[in-house]
Motif scaffolding. Sequence first.
Motif, PDB file in Angstrom:
ATOM      1  N   PHE A  64      33.956 -57.025  -7.348  1.00 53.91           N
ATOM      2  CA  PHE A  64      33.579 -57.763  -8.495  1.00 53.91           C
ATOM      3  C   PHE A  64      34.421 -57.602  -9.784  1.00 53.91           C
ATOM      4  N   ALA A  65      35.389 -58.544  -9.789  1.00 52.29           N
ATOM      5  CA  ALA A  65      36.149 -58.286 -11.191  1.00 52.29           C
ATOM      6  C   ALA A  65      35.622 -58.185 -12.531  1.00 52.29           C
ATOM      7  N   THR A  66      35.847 -57.312 -13.345  1.00 48.77           N
ATOM      8  CA  THR A  66      35.266 -57.160 -14.576  1.00 48.77           C
ATOM      9  C   THR A  66      36.330 -57.180 -15.720  1.00 48.77           C
ATOM     10  N   ALA A  68      31.024 -51.395 -17.150  1.00 45.22           N
ATOM     11  CA  ALA A  68      29.602 -51.998 -16.970  1.00 45.22           C
ATOM     12  C   ALA A  68      29.148 -52.523 -18.083  1.00 45.22           C
ATOM     13  N   PHE A  69      29.293 -53.608 -18.479  1.00 40.47           N
ATOM     14  CA  PHE A  69      28.821 -54.261 -20.018  1.00 40.47           C
ATOM     15  C   PHE A  69      28.732 -55.759 -19.589  1.00 40.47           C
ATOM     16  N   THR A  70      27.581 -56.030 -20.116  1.00 39.66           N
ATOM     17  CA  THR A  70      27.071 -57.443 -20.012  1.00 39.66           C
ATOM     18  C   THR A  70      26.208 -57.810 -21.320  1.00 39.66           C
ATOM     19  N   ALA A  71      26.220 -59.169 -21.297  1.00 41.45           N
ATOM     20  CA  ALA A  71      25.425 -59.895 -22.680  1.00 41.45           C
ATOM     21  C   ALA A  71      23.996 -59.685 -21.669  1.00 41.45           C
ATOM     22  N   VAL A  72      22.838 -59.744 -22.566  1.00 38.16           N
ATOM     23  CA  VAL A  72      21.377 -59.690 -22.293  1.00 38.16           C
ATOM     24  C   VAL A  72      20.718 -60.714 -22.762  1.00 38.16           C
ATOM     25  N   PHE A 116      39.842 -55.450 -14.488  1.00 32.24           N
ATOM     26  CA  PHE A 116      39.638 -54.530 -13.450  1.00 32.24           C
ATOM     27  C   PHE A 116      39.308 -55.164 -12.124  1.00 32.24           C
ATOM     28  N   TYR A 117      39.871 -54.668 -10.952  1.00 35.69           N
ATOM     29  CA  TYR A 117      39.587 -55.296  -9.728  1.00 35.69           C
ATOM     30  C   TYR A 117      40.036 -54.482  -8.674  1.00 35.69           C
ATOM     31  N   LEU A 118      39.303 -53.978  -7.516  1.00 34.37           N
ATOM     32  CA  LEU A 118      39.513 -52.966  -6.733  1.00 34.37           C
ATOM     33  C   LEU A 118      40.389 -51.794  -7.312  1.00 34.37           C
ATOM     34  N   GLY A 119      40.116 -51.142  -8.127  1.00 35.37           N
ATOM     35  CA  GLY A 119      40.545 -50.086  -8.546  1.00 35.37           C
ATOM     36  C   GLY A 119      41.829 -50.069  -9.443  1.00 35.37           C
ATOM     37  N   SER A 120      42.307 -51.425  -9.735  1.00 32.46           N
ATOM     38  CA  SER A 120      43.605 -51.429 -10.516  1.00 32.46           C
ATOM     39  C   SER A 120      43.269 -52.628 -11.601  1.00 32.46           C
TER      40      SER A 120
END
Length: 178
Positions: free
Chosen positions: A15-17, A37-41, A145-149
């Motif tokens: 999951f790309a973030t 690990a951040f998101t709008a609520v 950030f995706y797959l550790g990079s």
Amino acid sequence: MAVDPAELRSCLGHFATGVTVITCDGDGSPHGATVNAFTAVSLDPPLVLVSLDRKSKACKYLDGSPFTVNVLTEPQDDVALHFAGRPRSRSPEWEPGEAGLAPRLRGSLAWISCTPWRSYDGGDHVLYLGEVQRFEYRSTDPLVFYLGSFRHLGPAFETVPWLESGDSPGISWFAPAT
């Protein structure tokens, strides 16, 4: 069935973030931690969520304290690494927070200053909800950030996909299940 934590982490890495640094004032000086690990609520009230490993140093500073979410821009990979515990040669540049709010990082794509709303047990993490007090953003590409990079965005779609979907908040009907 038992879940293998290493395999679950690999799966979640698909999951790309975006990349953020959560900043706060701890012991009279600014502190930060790289977090994806951040998101709008919620928009009303304006709430965001960050999730921190309960063993992290930042976790002890965030409990009941104002924090700022700094969304990093493409060239800020050195800033992300710095706050992930791998400092580079240059130190990050700080900007003071407004009265009662946490400091922020200069040059971020966006920053969102929050006061504490609630915190929740999230297993080996603590989930912090913050009420948005101030924010600012600019137009440029984010650090991804995706797959550790760290990655860069590709070209944008010509249309915004959800504006044409049945799940769009502006559409008053739901598409039937097929």
